[in-house]
Every structure is written in C-alpha cells, then in structure tokens.
Design an enzyme around this catalytic site. Structure first.
Site, PDB file in Angstrom:
ATOM      1  N   HIS A 189       0.815  -1.278   0.111  1.00 54.80           N
ATOM      2  CA  HIS A 189      -0.042   0.151   0.000  1.00 54.80           C
ATOM      3  C   HIS A 189       0.775   1.422  -0.202  1.00 54.80           C
ATOM      4  O   HIS A 189       0.698   1.995  -0.774  1.00 54.80           O
ATOM      5  CB  HIS A 189      -0.864   0.224   1.321  1.00 54.80           C
ATOM      6  N   GLU A 431      11.119 -15.333 -20.577  1.00 54.44           N
ATOM      7  CA  GLU A 431      11.113 -14.806 -19.186  1.00 54.44           C
ATOM      8  C   GLU A 431      11.641 -16.206 -18.459  1.00 54.44           C
ATOM      9  O   GLU A 431      11.719 -15.927 -17.147  1.00 54.44           O
ATOM     10  CB  GLU A 431       9.616 -14.418 -18.762  1.00 54.44           C
ATOM     11  N   ASP A 455       9.812 -11.726 -14.596  1.00 61.07           N
ATOM     12  CA  ASP A 455      10.147 -13.037 -14.109  1.00 61.07           C
ATOM     13  C   ASP A 455      11.252 -13.615 -14.503  1.00 61.07           C
ATOM     14  O   ASP A 455      11.987 -14.585 -13.696  1.00 61.07           O
ATOM     15  CB  ASP A 455       9.005 -14.178 -15.190  1.00 61.07           C
ATOM     16  N   CYS A 502       9.139  -5.954 -22.212  1.00 60.60           N
ATOM     17  CA  CYS A 502       7.855  -5.618 -21.577  1.00 60.60           C
ATOM     18  C   CYS A 502       7.613  -5.726 -20.239  1.00 60.60           C
ATOM     19  O   CYS A 502       6.687  -5.519 -19.594  1.00 60.60           O
ATOM     20  CB  CYS A 502       6.821  -6.431 -22.342  1.00 60.60           C
TER      21      CYS A 502
HETATM   22  C1  PEP Z   1       7.378 -10.308 -16.737  1.00 64.37           C
HETATM   23  O1  PEP Z   1       7.477 -11.362 -16.427  1.00 64.37           O
HETATM   24  O2  PEP Z   1       8.323  -9.432 -17.093  1.00 64.37           O
HETATM   25  C2  PEP Z   1       5.963  -9.819 -17.381  1.00 64.37           C
HETATM   26  C3  PEP Z   1       5.967  -8.629 -18.103  1.00 64.37           C
HETATM   27  O3  PEP Z   1       4.942 -10.434 -16.973  1.00 64.37           O
HETATM   28  P1  PEP Z   1       4.259 -10.565 -15.551  1.00 64.37           P
HETATM   29  O4  PEP Z   1       4.947  -9.244 -14.779  1.00 64.37           O
HETATM   30  O5  PEP Z   1       2.791 -10.094 -15.958  1.00 64.37           O
HETATM   31  O6  PEP Z   1       4.670 -12.015 -15.093  1.00 64.37           O
HETATM   32 MG    MG Z   2       5.817 -12.665 -16.600  1.00 64.04          MG
END
Ligand code: PEP
Ligand code: MG
Length: 573
Positions: A189, A431, A455, A502
């Site tokens: 939070h 990932e 990840d 991403c």
């Molecule tokens: C990631 O693992 O970097 C990703 C973009 O996916 P998420 O954070 O939704 O696992």
């Molecule tokens: Mg991920």
C-alpha cells in the site's frame, strides 16, 4: 551513516524525521460479570457507530479530492458493518462475556489470519484493511482520539514501521516530503500511494525503527535507495543540488509525452504500452505510443467472479484492436497460476507455484479455456493488428504445441466461415532462463518475442518476486540479467525478428540506455513511464548507450551497476 532499502518511488528529499507510530492496541483476555451483558452490548454498538462515523467523515473528505482513495474507506465501512463479523463479536460478548475490545481482537484476528494465508496477493493485501478496521474499533472502544498524517505543521520525512491504508490515504501531501519504512515492498500500500502522490519512498530498511530519531535531519535518496543520517555539510549541499536537478528533469520529461521517441542522434525507438483492462482510458494512450507490447489479458479473468465468455472476450479484444488500429497489439494469452489465481477456478495446491503449472502450462492443462480465448482473439483479429504472445515458454516443444492448437482453432473457424486475419503473428515471452539460453533457436520458430524481465529476474536470481525476505536477492540490475538480455537481443537481431522488453525494466529510465545499447529498438512500459522514457532517449547518442551497455556487462555486482548508471545519467553530478 548510510542505510539501504528498496527505492519504490523515485526522488530525493532532505529534511526532518517525523517518527510515526500508529495506534497499536495491546489487548489481554478480559471478561465481565454476566449481569452486565446489556450494558456491554450497547457500548459495543456505540463503539461501532463512532468508528463508522469517523470513516464516513474521511470518506466524504476524499470523495471529491481523490475518489480512488475514497474507495478504500468505503470498503472499511463495509468491514465495520459486515454482518458475520458483527454477529460473531456480539456473540463473544453475549455468551463468552468477553469485553468488547477482546471480542473485536479475537474475531478480527481470525479473519486476518485466514486472509493472510490466501494464495492470491490481491486478497492477501486486504489483511491490512482488516487490521486497520480492527485498530479503529478498539481505539474507539478506549475513547482515544485518532492521530494520523493528515495534519502536519511542517515538511517532514515520515518514518514508520509500516503504513496502513488509512495512514497513507489521508496523508498531508504538501508536508510529507518522503516516506521511509522498515517493512514493505514494491506492491505494498505505502509504495502504491507514494508513487501516485510522487513522494520519494524507500521501504524495507532493516531495523529502521531502532535507529531513527524523531526530529533528526536525514537525506532520502530514493533513486539509489540510500538513507543518510547525520549528514555532513558537504553531503547536504551535494544532495540539495541533486534534488533540484532531479525535479527539473522530471518536469522537463513530462513535456516529452507527445514527442517522437528519438535518441540524441535521431535513431527511432518504438515505445509500446503495457495494458491490462483494455478500457477506453488505456486505448486513449495509443496516441503517444507505437504498439501494445503487453496486453495482460488475465486481468479480464481476474476482475469477474466467473470465467469470461468467448463473447465477452471478443468484445474487449475487438475494442482494443480497433482502438489501436494499425498499431500491433501483443495479446498475451492467459497467464494464470503462481501469484495470479482465479477464485472460480479450483487449481491444485503446488509446493513451488512459480515453478509449477502456470501460464502456457496451465493453458495446455485446461485446453478449453485456452481455445476459447484463442477463438475470441482470432475473431477480433479482423479489427486490427493482432499478435498472439505466449507466456512462460520454457522449451521449443511449448511453441510447437501452442502453434498446433492455434492452427486447430483457425481451421475450426474456417470450417464455420468465421473470418480472421490469416497473417496473425505468433510470438513468445522470454522470461524463463532455459528459453533465454536458446533464444537463437526460438527466433527461428516465432515471429517476434518480448523479454519479461520481471520473471526472468526472479528465475535467474532464484529469488521469488513476491517474497519480501529475499528482495535483496531479486536484483533487477544484476549483471547476469543484462548479459542474458544481450544474448537474447543479439540472437533475435541476427535472425531479423522483432524483439522487445515488456517487464518493468523496459520502462525504467535508468535501465533504458543500457537496453538500447544492447540493441533493443522496441520497449514496452506502463503509460506513466512513457514521458520519462522519451526524455531519457533524447539525452543519449547510440554510441554513448552502447558504451554504457558494454560497461554494465563487465561490472561484477548489481550495486556497481546502479552506481555506474546513476553517475552516467548525471542525476548525481
Ligand atoms: C514479466 O514477467 O516481465 C512480465 C512482463 O509479465 P508479468 O509481470 O505479468 O509476469
Ligand atoms: Mg511474467
């Protein structure tokens, strides 16, 4: 003295410490004489009424100013009035003759324990709300006035063990120049509120409450995560300058939102958006981006209390695809499992859920759910530029199996004459380290890929991204991560296939020059990160970024990387 924590909301502040100790009740088992039942029941009802009145007052105050935060208090009013909880408390008073504070403590603690054990992090976070309401009720029972952070007489650095939702929601924004806490992580939070108010914050500073003193001067460097106590004159001068440079930089970067994302020497970098719900606000951001680099479709599944139908999904996907028109949309197929659960889907408990049946693995296991989503997405593909992105791929077989299922769905649609874009691109998230290390092979099997650094970081450092005990090991700037990204990017660039990032790193202004230096030309991020990403790009030439990438790959430790990046990005000069 230097102390380290997690910088969860960037910025620099210098000022006096305000040690905030919220009301924490100390309750012992207490019972009363049975003849006083009616009196105690009535007094409990009065307590409940006065707690509710306080909450109504805060709710009304925030409704205009900040409707999102007002919702927190609406939820607290619901908890106070929860029928089951009220009944259990009244029963404990009536039949066990517990004094009301002890009855409140007993009943609420049971619920808090239950909620804290939930596998779903969103539900787990709600334990803080129950804790908050419990304390409010007990404080009202004891007739103690509320003390909070809504009225501060001067600008201060708030230091606390932790901040509960009610501590932060009514926060006096003008006078809180920084937040430092002993506990808490990126998703707590306090972190969310600090970021939304743009207040610099460092959380998780070990033993903070044992050494910090009320009224002492400190420096909070929430860029590198340093807390400096008893600063010298030189340090004060140095950080005052850094602070004004940082503020100037943030102000300037906001002006970059509408600009074209170009490096200092004019190289175009495509900026993508990470979206979740696919609502109109998110679609509205299309004007300052080039593509959707991550559409987290699981939000659609997590927001309702039943599985979204093919029709419901089709409508959302169609809306997003037509909203982004000719800009590619990387629609990530359902990424459930581990930290993300669905209340209506009963999944077997796993010992190591992050290493278990999540993402694509779960889709293979629940093939009907997967095929329904693919059908909805393919049907919507005629309205825009759909790219299907598979999460949690760990081997080539995953890609081949998924391709076979996609082909199956395509032929089923063709058979019944439903149109779809036969040219839909299929790509993967990279990932999992095993996928990263065969990026050259993967590049041959897919149309594109995007690196999920969130990840990838947890798997490469063997540090659970949600476990606060190991945050110091979850190092987003670990040189190993940059070396691996280097390998993935060069493999895809060699193969001439689009590669993007991403994960959170893709929108991190400090990391962006390194990523571009490693050869990335497509970065995807949340809409709030776009302006500063464009500003950062405009500051560096390709040669400078290549040099930074080379340096970073040769540094031994994450802290060396951070130090180097802070220095080269002249925030601290
Ligand atoms: C990631 O693992 O970097 C990703 C973009 O996916 P998420 O954070 O939704 O696992
Ligand atoms: Mg991920």
């Amino acid at each position: 003295m230097f102390y380290k924590g997690n910088p969860v909301s960037k910025g620099i502040a210098l000022g006096k410490v305000y040690v905030y100790k919220p009301y924490t009740p100390e309750i012992t088992e207490k019972t009363f004489e049975p003849f006083r039942i009616d009196e105690y029941l009535q007094r409990y009802k009065d307590t409940k009424a006065s707690a509710e009145m306080e909450l109504q007052r805060i709710h009304a105050l925030l409704s205009d100013k900040d409707p999102e935060k007002a919702k927190i208090f609406a939820a607290h009013i619901d908890i106070v009035n929860d029928v089951a909880i009220t009944e259990e408390i009244m029963d404990a008073i009536q039949y066990d003759h517990f004094e009301p504070d002890y009855a409140i403590e007993t009943v609420f603690s049971k619920y808090i324990k239950m909620i804290s054990k939930s596998k779903d992090p969103v539900i787990r976070e709600r334990a803080a709300d129950f804790q908050d309401v419990k304390n409010r009720l007990i404080r009202n029972w004891h007739g103690i006035e509320e003390s909070n952070l809504s009225t501060l007489s001067e600008p201060v650095v708030v230091a606390a063990y932790d901040l509960l939702p009610s501590d932060t929601a009514a926060l006096d924004r003008k006078n809180v120049i920084a937040i430092i806490t002993e506990t808490g992580s990126f998703t707590s939070h306090s972190a969310i509120i600090a970021r939304s108010y743009e207040i610099p914050a460092i959380l998780g500073i070990p033993s903070l409450m044992s050494f910090i003193r009320h009224g002492e001067e400190v420096i909070v460097d929430a860029i590198s995560g340093d807390l400096i106590t008893e600063p010298g004159k030189e340090q004060i001068e140095q950080y005052t300058l850094m602070r004004s440079q940082y503020i100037k930089k943030v102000r300037e970067s906001k002006e970059y939102l509408d600009k074209e994302p170009l490096t200092k020497d004019g190289v175009r970098i495509d900026i993508g958006l990470n979206i979740g719900s696919g609502n109109d606000e998110e679609i509205g951001h299309s004007q300052f981006s080039d593509f959707v680099g991550l559409f987290r479709t699981e939000f659609l599944y997590m927001s309702g209390d039943s599985m979204p139908t093919e029709e419901q999904q089709f409508e959302v996907y169609k809306n997003v695809l037509s909203g982004f028109k000719d800009k590619p949309v990387y629609l990530r197929t359902l990424d459930i499992g581990a930290d993300k659960t669905l209340p209506y889907l009963d999944l077997p408990k796993e010992e190591n859920p992050f290493l278990g049946c999540r993402g694509l693995r779960l889709c293979f296991d629940q093939i009907n759910i997967f095929k329904t989503q693919l059908r909805a997405a393919l049907r919507a593909s005629v309205f825009g530029k759909l790219c299907i992105m598979l999460p949690m791929v760990s081997c080539i077989e995953d890609i081949r199996s998924a391709n076979a299922i996609i082909e199956e769905v395509k032929s089923e649609l063709s058979e019944i004459g439903i149109p779809f874009d036969s040219n839909v691109k299929i790509g993967v998230m990279i990932e999992v380290p095993s996928a990263a290390l065969i990026a050259d092979m993967i590049a041959k099997e897919v149309d594109f890929a995007s690196i999920g650094t969130n990840d990838l970081c947890q798997y490469i450092t063997a540090a659970d991204r949600l476990n606060p005990k190991v945050t110091q090991y979850y190092q987003s700037y670990h040189p190993a991560l940059f070396r691996l990204i280097d390998y993935i990017v060069s493999s895809f660039n060699k193969a001439g296939k689009p590669i993007s990032v991403c994960g959170e790193l893709g929108g991190d202004p400090q990391a962006i020059p390194v990523l571009v230096g490693l050869g990335l030309r497509r970065l995807s991020m949340s809409s709030s990160a776009v302006a500063s990403a464009k500003a950062v790009l405009s500051n560096f030439t390709m040669d400078q970024m290549k040099e930074m990438a080379q340096q970073v790959k040769m540094l031994p430790a994450s802290e060396d990387v951070i130090e180097y990046l802070v220095k080269t990005q002249n925030i601290k000069e």
